[in-house]
Scaffold this motif. Structure first.
Motif, PDB file in Angstrom:
ATOM      1  N   PRO A   1       0.736  -1.296   0.048  1.00  0.00           N
ATOM      2  CA  PRO A   1      -0.072   0.040   0.121  1.00  0.00           C
ATOM      3  C   PRO A   1       0.944   0.940  -0.117  1.00  0.00           C
ATOM      4  O   PRO A   1       1.836   1.358   0.691  1.00  0.00           O
ATOM      5  CB  PRO A   1      -0.880  -0.172   1.329  1.00  0.00           C
ATOM      6  N   GLY A   2       0.461   2.311  -0.702  1.00  0.00           N
ATOM      7  CA  GLY A   2       1.167   3.708  -0.508  1.00  0.00           C
ATOM      8  C   GLY A   2       2.098   3.751  -1.562  1.00  0.00           C
ATOM      9  O   GLY A   2       2.949   4.644  -1.757  1.00  0.00           O
ATOM     10  N   THR A   3       2.508   2.503  -2.502  1.00  0.00           N
ATOM     11  CA  THR A   3       3.712   2.679  -3.151  1.00  0.00           C
ATOM     12  C   THR A   3       3.224   3.042  -4.761  1.00  0.00           C
ATOM     13  O   THR A   3       4.261   3.120  -5.691  1.00  0.00           O
ATOM     14  CB  THR A   3       4.285   1.370  -3.313  1.00  0.00           C
ATOM     15  N   ILE A   4       1.984   2.761  -4.973  1.00  0.00           N
ATOM     16  CA  ILE A   4       1.778   2.901  -6.578  1.00  0.00           C
ATOM     17  C   ILE A   4       1.942   4.353  -7.477  1.00  0.00           C
ATOM     18  O   ILE A   4       2.113   4.551  -8.308  1.00  0.00           O
ATOM     19  CB  ILE A   4       0.314   2.640  -6.839  1.00  0.00           C
ATOM     20  N   THR A   5       1.910   5.199  -6.587  1.00  0.00           N
ATOM     21  CA  THR A   5       2.145   6.571  -6.951  1.00  0.00           C
ATOM     22  C   THR A   5       3.703   7.116  -6.628  1.00  0.00           C
ATOM     23  O   THR A   5       4.091   8.222  -6.922  1.00  0.00           O
ATOM     24  CB  THR A   5       1.097   7.747  -6.151  1.00  0.00           C
ATOM     25  N   ASP A   6       4.271   6.144  -6.215  1.00  0.00           N
ATOM     26  CA  ASP A   6       5.863   6.488  -6.030  1.00  0.00           C
ATOM     27  C   ASP A   6       6.611   6.273  -7.328  1.00  0.00           C
ATOM     28  O   ASP A   6       7.439   5.603  -7.568  1.00  0.00           O
ATOM     29  CB  ASP A   6       6.537   5.559  -4.980  1.00  0.00           C
ATOM     30  N   VAL A   7       6.478   7.227  -8.028  1.00  0.00           N
ATOM     31  CA  VAL A   7       7.089   7.525  -9.319  1.00  0.00           C
ATOM     32  C   VAL A   7       7.749   8.830  -9.603  1.00  0.00           C
ATOM     33  O   VAL A   7       7.139   9.885  -9.604  1.00  0.00           O
ATOM     34  CB  VAL A   7       5.982   7.432 -10.461  1.00  0.00           C
ATOM     35  N   THR A   8       8.978   8.567  -9.701  1.00  0.00           N
ATOM     36  CA  THR A   8       9.866   9.744 -10.129  1.00  0.00           C
ATOM     37  C   THR A   8       9.951   9.884 -11.653  1.00  0.00           C
ATOM     38  O   THR A   8       9.700   9.043 -12.263  1.00  0.00           O
ATOM     39  CB  THR A   8      11.182   9.710  -9.416  1.00  0.00           C
ATOM     40  N   TRP A   9      10.789  11.134 -11.896  1.00  0.00           N
ATOM     41  CA  TRP A   9      10.911  11.215 -13.502  1.00  0.00           C
ATOM     42  C   TRP A   9      11.947  10.122 -13.942  1.00  0.00           C
ATOM     43  O   TRP A   9      11.880   9.639 -14.904  1.00  0.00           O
ATOM     44  CB  TRP A   9      11.633  12.617 -13.652  1.00  0.00           C
ATOM     45  N   ARG A  10      12.618   9.835 -12.986  1.00  0.00           N
ATOM     46  CA  ARG A  10      13.854   8.665 -13.626  1.00  0.00           C
ATOM     47  C   ARG A  10      13.151   7.237 -13.632  1.00  0.00           C
ATOM     48  O   ARG A  10      13.352   6.744 -14.515  1.00  0.00           O
ATOM     49  CB  ARG A  10      14.755   8.729 -12.423  1.00  0.00           C
ATOM     50  N   ALA A  11      12.357   7.090 -12.578  1.00  0.00           N
ATOM     51  CA  ALA A  11      11.402   5.848 -12.813  1.00  0.00           C
ATOM     52  C   ALA A  11      10.476   5.845 -13.949  1.00  0.00           C
ATOM     53  O   ALA A  11      10.349   4.850 -14.791  1.00  0.00           O
ATOM     54  CB  ALA A  11      10.506   5.658 -11.496  1.00  0.00           C
ATOM     55  N   ALA A  12       9.896   6.907 -14.191  1.00  0.00           N
ATOM     56  CA  ALA A  12       8.930   7.134 -15.441  1.00  0.00           C
ATOM     57  C   ALA A  12       9.759   6.969 -16.658  1.00  0.00           C
ATOM     58  O   ALA A  12       9.477   6.301 -17.901  1.00  0.00           O
ATOM     59  CB  ALA A  12       8.355   8.454 -15.562  1.00  0.00           C
ATOM     60  N   LEU A  13      10.907   7.347 -16.912  1.00  0.00           N
ATOM     61  CA  LEU A  13      11.871   6.836 -17.961  1.00  0.00           C
ATOM     62  C   LEU A  13      12.135   5.456 -18.459  1.00  0.00           C
ATOM     63  O   LEU A  13      12.018   5.156 -19.277  1.00  0.00           O
ATOM     64  CB  LEU A  13      13.148   7.783 -17.954  1.00  0.00           C
ATOM     65  N   PHE A  14      12.651   4.890 -17.339  1.00  0.00           N
ATOM     66  CA  PHE A  14      12.875   3.394 -17.368  1.00  0.00           C
ATOM     67  C   PHE A  14      11.413   2.563 -17.500  1.00  0.00           C
ATOM     68  O   PHE A  14      11.585   1.560 -18.046  1.00  0.00           O
ATOM     69  CB  PHE A  14      13.708   2.710 -16.021  1.00  0.00           C
ATOM     70  N   ILE A  15      10.497   3.163 -17.045  1.00  0.00           N
ATOM     71  CA  ILE A  15       9.135   2.526 -17.209  1.00  0.00           C
ATOM     72  C   ILE A  15       8.530   2.628 -18.712  1.00  0.00           C
ATOM     73  O   ILE A  15       8.522   1.561 -19.364  1.00  0.00           O
ATOM     74  CB  ILE A  15       7.791   3.247 -16.378  1.00  0.00           C
ATOM     75  N   ALA A  16       9.268   3.672 -19.399  1.00  0.00           N
ATOM     76  CA  ALA A  16       8.808   3.599 -20.754  1.00  0.00           C
ATOM     77  C   ALA A  16       9.780   2.993 -21.443  1.00  0.00           C
ATOM     78  O   ALA A  16       9.280   2.257 -22.566  1.00  0.00           O
ATOM     79  CB  ALA A  16       8.878   5.310 -21.072  1.00  0.00           C
ATOM     80  N   LEU A  17      11.093   2.945 -21.158  1.00  0.00           N
ATOM     81  CA  LEU A  17      12.011   1.909 -21.808  1.00  0.00           C
ATOM     82  C   LEU A  17      11.444   0.433 -21.808  1.00  0.00           C
ATOM     83  O   LEU A  17      11.546  -0.343 -22.559  1.00  0.00           O
ATOM     84  CB  LEU A  17      13.275   2.150 -21.391  1.00  0.00           C
ATOM     85  N   LEU A  18      11.159   0.065 -20.506  1.00  0.00           N
ATOM     86  CA  LEU A  18      10.474  -1.282 -20.303  1.00  0.00           C
ATOM     87  C   LEU A  18       9.398  -1.678 -21.068  1.00  0.00           C
ATOM     88  O   LEU A  18       9.099  -2.735 -21.644  1.00  0.00           O
ATOM     89  CB  LEU A  18      10.109  -1.483 -18.806  1.00  0.00           C
ATOM     90  N   ALA A  19       8.457  -0.390 -21.277  1.00  0.00           N
ATOM     91  CA  ALA A  19       7.154  -0.653 -22.167  1.00  0.00           C
ATOM     92  C   ALA A  19       7.532  -0.738 -23.500  1.00  0.00           C
ATOM     93  O   ALA A  19       6.671  -1.729 -24.133  1.00  0.00           O
ATOM     94  CB  ALA A  19       6.134   0.610 -21.830  1.00  0.00           C
ATOM     95  N   VAL A  20       8.477  -0.335 -24.018  1.00  0.00           N
ATOM     96  CA  VAL A  20       8.474  -0.380 -25.564  1.00  0.00           C
ATOM     97  C   VAL A  20       9.526  -1.620 -25.663  1.00  0.00           C
ATOM     98  O   VAL A  20       9.252  -2.383 -26.678  1.00  0.00           O
ATOM     99  CB  VAL A  20       9.286   0.731 -26.095  1.00  0.00           C
ATOM    100  N   ILE A  21      10.558  -1.887 -25.014  1.00  0.00           N
ATOM    101  CA  ILE A  21      11.752  -2.905 -25.388  1.00  0.00           C
ATOM    102  C   ILE A  21      11.183  -4.096 -25.021  1.00  0.00           C
ATOM    103  O   ILE A  21      11.298  -4.935 -25.977  1.00  0.00           O
ATOM    104  CB  ILE A  21      13.167  -2.511 -24.533  1.00  0.00           C
ATOM    105  N   THR A  22      10.638  -4.507 -23.452  1.00  0.00           N
ATOM    106  CA  THR A  22      10.150  -5.753 -23.016  1.00  0.00           C
ATOM    107  C   THR A  22       8.850  -5.927 -23.554  1.00  0.00           C
ATOM    108  O   THR A  22       8.323  -6.868 -24.054  1.00  0.00           O
ATOM    109  CB  THR A  22      10.635  -5.884 -21.790  1.00  0.00           C
ATOM    110  N   GLY A  23       8.059  -4.775 -23.001  1.00  0.00           N
ATOM    111  CA  GLY A  23       6.593  -4.833 -23.089  1.00  0.00           C
ATOM    112  C   GLY A  23       5.798  -5.218 -24.290  1.00  0.00           C
ATOM    113  O   GLY A  23       4.909  -5.775 -24.830  1.00  0.00           O
ATOM    114  N   THR A  24       6.571  -4.357 -25.373  1.00  0.00           N
ATOM    115  CA  THR A  24       5.884  -4.472 -26.933  1.00  0.00           C
ATOM    116  C   THR A  24       6.856  -5.361 -27.867  1.00  0.00           C
ATOM    117  O   THR A  24       6.186  -6.224 -28.535  1.00  0.00           O
ATOM    118  CB  THR A  24       6.057  -2.830 -27.314  1.00  0.00           C
TER     119      THR A  24
END
Length: 221
Positions: free
Chosen positions: A190-213
């Motif tokens: 609980p309480g972690t789902i909004t724990d997103v920094t700009w750094r985390a957002a960048l790596f989430i985007a990379l993961l979404a494209v490279i591995t997820g897609t």
């Protein structure tokens, strides 16, 4: 798997660890971004939106996929990359015997024997490479649980793939997986789902494209 998707998957654990965010947070947002990507691709390629009947058909693979990512991403943040990759490499030793039972496939002992040899080589390389972070059995248990869910996804998604396109499968499986990770993150962490920094957002985007897609799309194909 082909060499291209293996290459893309190999970035996964490093990208998750580099995000410096709770693993379950990275899993949820990565799946959410991937859901949007796959739904748009499916709409553009087929002219149809995902439907309720499709989501029902994708329920079991989506459940396994969502739990796999949530467990895996948590485990990555709790032990070393070497431990993560070695534990994940045990997947064939789970999938092959299960496939023999579920799909009546003939199990060839020679490839499994060579698999053990390659696993030994992998251990020599991984566990003799300097890396940051401390080894943790707790993290290994998270990865082991993820490996079981990944094996379940591989077996169930194979049946789902029959007669359906790659975009159909991913546009239905990924939203189901996203829905699974949401209560997991809210109730278990609980309480972690909004724990997103700009750094985390960048790596989430990379993961979404490279591995997820790319990687998952190639694997289903």
């Amino acid at each position: 798997m082909c060499s291209s998707d293996l290459l893309c998957f190999s970035f996964g654990s490093t990208l998750v660890k580099s995000a410096h965010a709770p693993g379950v947070t990275v899993a949820f947002w990565r799946l959410l971004v991937c859901s949007v990507i796959w739904v748009v691709i499916h709409r553009a390629s087929s002219g149809h939106w995902p439907d309720l009947a499709g989501f029902r058909a994708a329920l079991v693979p989506g459940l396994a996929f969502g739990l796999d990512l949530a467990l895996f991403f948590v485990g990555v943040t709790r032990t070393t990359i070497a431990a993560v990759e070695f534990t994940g490499a045990l997947t064939p030793f789970v999938v092959v015997p299960l496939a023999a039972v579920v799909y009546k496939e003939r199990t060839r002992l020679a490839p499994l024997a060579f698999g053990l040899v390659s696993l030994g080589g992998l251990a020599i390389v991984l566990f003799n490479t300097p890396e940051s972070g401390e080894f943790s059995w707790q993290g290994v248990l998270w990865i082991a649980a993820a490996t079981l869910m990944w094996s379940a996804y591989l077996l169930t998604s194979r049946q789902l793939r029959q007669g359906r396109s790659v975009t159909w499968v991913m546009a239905h499986v990924t939203p189901v997986a996203t829905a699974v990770t949401l209560p997991f993150s809210l109730l278990v962490f609980p309480g972690t789902i909004t724990d997103v920094t700009w750094r985390a957002a960048l790596f989430i985007a990379l993961l979404a494209v490279i591995t997820g897609t790319v990687a998952h799309g190639l694997m289903v194909y």
